[in-house]
Design a protein around this motif. Structure first.
Motif, short mmCIF file in Angstrom:
data_model
loop_
_atom_site.label_atom_id
_atom_site.label_comp_id
_atom_site.label_asym_id
_atom_site.label_seq_id
_atom_site.Cartn_x
_atom_site.Cartn_y
_atom_site.Cartn_z
N PHE A 35 0.90 -1.24 0.02
CA PHE A 35 0.22 -0.04 -0.05
C PHE A 35 0.72 1.27 -0.11
O PHE A 35 1.68 1.32 0.90
CB PHE A 35 -0.82 0.27 1.21
N PHE A 36 0.87 1.97 -0.92
CA PHE A 36 1.46 3.36 -1.06
C PHE A 36 0.27 4.58 -0.37
O PHE A 36 -0.65 4.85 -0.90
CB PHE A 36 1.61 3.65 -2.42
N TYR A 37 0.85 4.95 0.73
CA TYR A 37 0.20 5.88 1.44
C TYR A 37 0.14 7.33 0.62
O TYR A 37 0.99 7.78 0.28
CB TYR A 37 0.73 6.26 2.69
N PHE A 38 -1.19 7.54 -0.08
CA PHE A 38 -1.01 8.69 -1.05
C PHE A 38 -1.46 9.91 -0.63
O PHE A 38 -1.67 11.05 -1.52
CB PHE A 38 -2.08 8.08 -2.29
N GLU A 39 -1.77 10.35 0.63
CA GLU A 39 -2.20 11.55 1.06
C GLU A 39 -1.42 12.84 0.84
O GLU A 39 -1.89 13.97 0.96
CB GLU A 39 -2.66 11.50 2.50
N TYR A 40 -0.16 12.58 0.37
CA TYR A 40 0.81 13.81 0.06
C TYR A 40 0.75 13.95 -1.08
O TYR A 40 1.74 14.73 -1.49
CB TYR A 40 2.22 13.43 0.74
N GLY A 41 0.38 13.40 -2.08
CA GLY A 41 0.40 13.35 -3.37
C GLY A 41 1.77 12.74 -3.91
O GLY A 41 2.09 11.91 -3.17
N SER A 42 2.17 13.13 -5.19
CA SER A 42 3.13 12.32 -5.77
C SER A 42 4.53 12.92 -5.16
O SER A 42 4.58 14.08 -5.01
CB SER A 42 3.21 12.19 -7.41
N SER A 43 5.32 11.92 -5.36
CA SER A 43 6.88 12.32 -4.20
C SER A 43 7.78 12.64 -5.42
O SER A 43 7.81 12.02 -6.29
CB SER A 43 7.20 11.02 -3.56
N THR A 63 -7.58 3.10 14.59
CA THR A 63 -6.59 2.25 13.62
C THR A 63 -5.16 2.46 14.26
O THR A 63 -4.11 1.67 14.18
CB THR A 63 -6.54 2.89 12.20
N GLY A 64 -4.83 3.80 14.98
CA GLY A 64 -3.56 4.11 15.29
C GLY A 64 -2.64 4.73 14.60
O GLY A 64 -1.54 4.94 14.60
N PHE A 65 -3.02 4.92 13.20
CA PHE A 65 -2.36 5.67 12.20
C PHE A 65 -3.32 6.46 11.10
O PHE A 65 -4.56 6.48 11.34
CB PHE A 65 -1.55 4.71 11.28
N ARG A 66 -2.71 7.45 10.45
CA ARG A 66 -3.37 8.39 9.72
C ARG A 66 -4.22 7.50 8.47
O ARG A 66 -3.87 6.41 7.79
CB ARG A 66 -2.54 9.21 8.85
N VAL A 67 -5.49 7.94 8.45
CA VAL A 67 -6.56 7.33 7.35
C VAL A 67 -6.94 8.13 6.48
O VAL A 67 -7.74 9.21 6.80
CB VAL A 67 -7.95 6.84 8.28
N CYS A 100 -10.05 5.04 3.81
CA CYS A 100 -9.01 3.87 2.99
C CYS A 100 -8.13 3.31 4.13
O CYS A 100 -7.38 3.96 4.87
CB CYS A 100 -8.19 4.62 1.87
N LEU A 101 -8.49 2.07 4.22
CA LEU A 101 -7.61 1.36 5.48
C LEU A 101 -6.42 0.54 4.87
O LEU A 101 -6.70 -0.71 4.10
CB LEU A 101 -8.50 0.34 6.23
N GLN A 102 -5.35 0.94 4.60
CA GLN A 102 -4.23 0.33 4.25
C GLN A 102 -4.31 -0.38 2.81
O GLN A 102 -4.03 -1.15 2.38
CB GLN A 102 -3.78 -0.78 5.16
N GLY A 103 -5.08 0.71 2.03
CA GLY A 103 -5.34 0.44 0.65
C GLY A 103 -6.73 -0.25 -0.06
O GLY A 103 -7.12 -0.21 -0.97
N TYR A 104 -7.54 -0.69 1.36
CA TYR A 104 -8.97 -1.14 0.86
C TYR A 104 -10.07 0.08 1.27
O TYR A 104 -9.81 0.68 2.43
CB TYR A 104 -9.23 -2.53 1.55
N TRP A 105 -10.88 0.27 0.37
CA TRP A 105 -12.10 1.33 0.84
C TRP A 105 -13.17 0.81 1.60
O TRP A 105 -13.88 -0.12 1.12
CB TRP A 105 -12.01 2.17 -0.40
#
Lengths: 372, 372
Positions: free
Chosen positions: A35-43, A202-206, A243-248
């Motif tokens: 899972f790529f965490y995408f909330e920052y947009g493209s790197s 979850t304990g992490f950003r969602v 989106c939980l680690q890639g599943y919505w």
């Protein structure tokens, strides 16, 4: 766990391809678990976050930017993870070049220089195709986008569990709205509490796609939360796709803050009945268009789909639309979201279901309620 | 307002190209003003959110998915916006095909069938190049990525104002940490309050890249917030990069909740002095590597860059690194972030500056403080 990489063997046969180069985030997640965490947009430090290369029954590699490792979730253990240097401060970074080197090494190792390679042309950067065409002009590219879309439409048991967990986050969001929505609060303040409760679970950003609108803002189906102040008598429409680690997941409720106007509760009940009609109609063999028809027939037309699936993307097939003749199958996941929009308010209600052998099972467990 | 599209004329001359096809979100923002809200990841309803096509002194079009219009910010008025059908429920959506049609229409209209077209090959999907190669085999593709990177490194006055506003959001975040951080709170609970305060200031959702770590989690420079409970005596390292309609801000502070351990305040002061040394050294003509050297010399080495620029990406050049001999120029924007990492805690402090004719000017206005 289920190795979805084996499913590429079917496409290999059907499309006569030798190997695969998968680059879209949703397909990489689907086949590899990464899972790529995408909330920052493209790197600026990668070409693509991850590329999955597969020669069925022979070699499987996930080519990954080395500064993205920390955000990875479960990765199928049959995969060899190959890291390329992405971030560095000791010399000018060259993530595209480093990534291409790893792709070429995989091609050399597996003697793919004149093979047919399946890929999704909408998501592979031109740079990769250009470089490979230059080095290996006999490679033939084969579009396998439609084959992957078809695979994704029936979920595996582990996927259903991931989606069930993401649906649980949507439930938490709906409970939070009913608990916290108050006159005088802005939509964004309410949104912050909703998001906080999901992330506490979850304990992490969602990542959270969301309509959260109040008052007349609900009349066109919602929109992102703003500084609009919630008034007594406002309806609040809350559609949450976490989106939980890639599943919505996905669910929608509409409730009132304070006292409703005459007729609004009745509209809520009508939409709830339409949703129930849709849910009751779900079973294997029913066409998507029939479900769509039944709900529209009961409450009238609305300017959007009646539903869709979710998975590693927030909108997948089968779509529940007037034109879609797809027959439902066990293992499909369906969100239904009928709505009534009036001039100055709107009500939309949504549940997420799994198609079972005999009917359906709710994945979102939340009970739609109009009053706090 | 300044039309950055005119700058493409320089690249046209230098690279002998006839036209441009710009597809990366950061370059589309840079040249057109159009901001794609990226927090939901990629959409199944577009090929790319927006494509800018330019024939200098002749035609400028922004080809845009029609369901993305609502999220647009200021768009340069010299641009013709061309919408393609993306979301639809009345027939199967075909956003890639619709987008390609608009691209081809622009090529036909401007007789570009055998032209040299400048583009960034890392961000254009293979599908576009493939389709155009098939229809117009004489088109030559020219990589202009480096030229665009160079343009972006010196900011225009309107860009400086956008970045100043984004920096103001980072300031709000740092004040929020000092105001709200408490023993017994989780990092995610603190993060929710920080994010809420930023969004209250704008009235819309703000993408936020962030390290927010406490206790020993600070010893390697941070990480995303988790459910770790903040303890009395913990340092809290907060690095905030908010994105305000496409332009990024940046700042970092490190503070203590409760009473610090012996020596920690001294480390904070040392890092603050290093930052001050870096700030004082900023002026036109100074090499990036010199700034890097001065800060490392004062507080010792740290395993990352000493700084970087921001703009329509969260990390741009000039990078402040040991190898970078770029001379600073007025209009460059520089974030400096020296740090000291010990075995069980770390301190990093960061300001965002504008290089002026004589020195520098702070864009982040927050005053770094160790105690609440």
């Amino acid at each position: 766990m289920i190795s979805r990489i084996l499913k590429l063997s079917e496409i290999k046969k059907g499309k006569h391809v030798d190997a695969f180069l998968i680059g879209s985030a949703s397909s990489v997640k689907y086949f590899s678990g990464y899972f790529f965490y995408f909330e920052y947009g493209s790197s600026p430090f990668h070409l693509l976050p991850a590329i999955l290369m597969v020669v069925p029954d022979q070699d499987v590699a996930l080519i990954l930017a080395d500064n993205e490792m920390g955000q990875s979730s479960y990765i199928d253990p049959i995969i060899t993870v190959i890291l390329y240097e992405s971030y560095t401060y000791e010399k000018p970074p060259n993530p595209a070049g480093e990534c291409l080197k790893k792709i070429c090494a995989f091609i050399e190792k597996n003697k793919l220089g004149s093979s047919r390679i399946g890929m999704e042309p909408g998501s592979i950067p031109f740079l990769i195709a250009q470089k490979l065409d230059e080095l290996y002009p006999s490679i033939e590219w084969v579009d396998i986008s439609a084959d992957i879309t078809r695979l994704k439409s029936v979920k595996d048991s582990d996927e259903i569990e991931y989606i069930r967990q993401a649906a649980g986050l949507a439930d938490i969001g709906q409970e939070a709205v009913l608990k916290y929505a108050r006159e005088g609060m802005t939509e964004l303040e309410l949104f912050a509490l909703v998001h906080r409760d999901m992330e506490a679970a979850t304990g992490f950003r969602v990542p959270l796609m969301s309509d959260l609108s109040s008052g007349t803002g609900t009349n066109s189906g919602g929109g992102m939360p703003t500084n609009k102040i919630i008034q007594s008598g406002d309806l609040v429409l809350s559609d949450f796709q976490p989106c939980l680690q890639g599943y919505w997941g996905d669910s929608c409720n509409t409730m009132v803050v304070g006292a409703a106007r005459a007729g609004q509760k009745k509209i809520f009940i009508r939409v709830k009945e339409a949703l129930e009609i849709g849910i009751q109609a779900i079973k294997p063999g029913v066409r998507a268009s029939e479900i769509d028809y039944l709900m529209r027939k009961y409450i009238g037309d609305y300017p959007h789909h009646s539903g869709h699936s979710v998975g590693t993307a927030y909108h997948e097939g089968p779509r529940i639309t007037p034109y879609n003749e797809t027959e439902l199958e066990p293992g499909m996941v369906i969100a239904l979201e009928p709505a009534i929009y009036k001039e100055d308010y709107g009500v939309r209600l949504e549940h997420l279901m799994l198609v079972t052998a005999n009917g359906s099972e709710l994945l979102t467990q939340f009970k739609h309620r109009f009053e706090q």
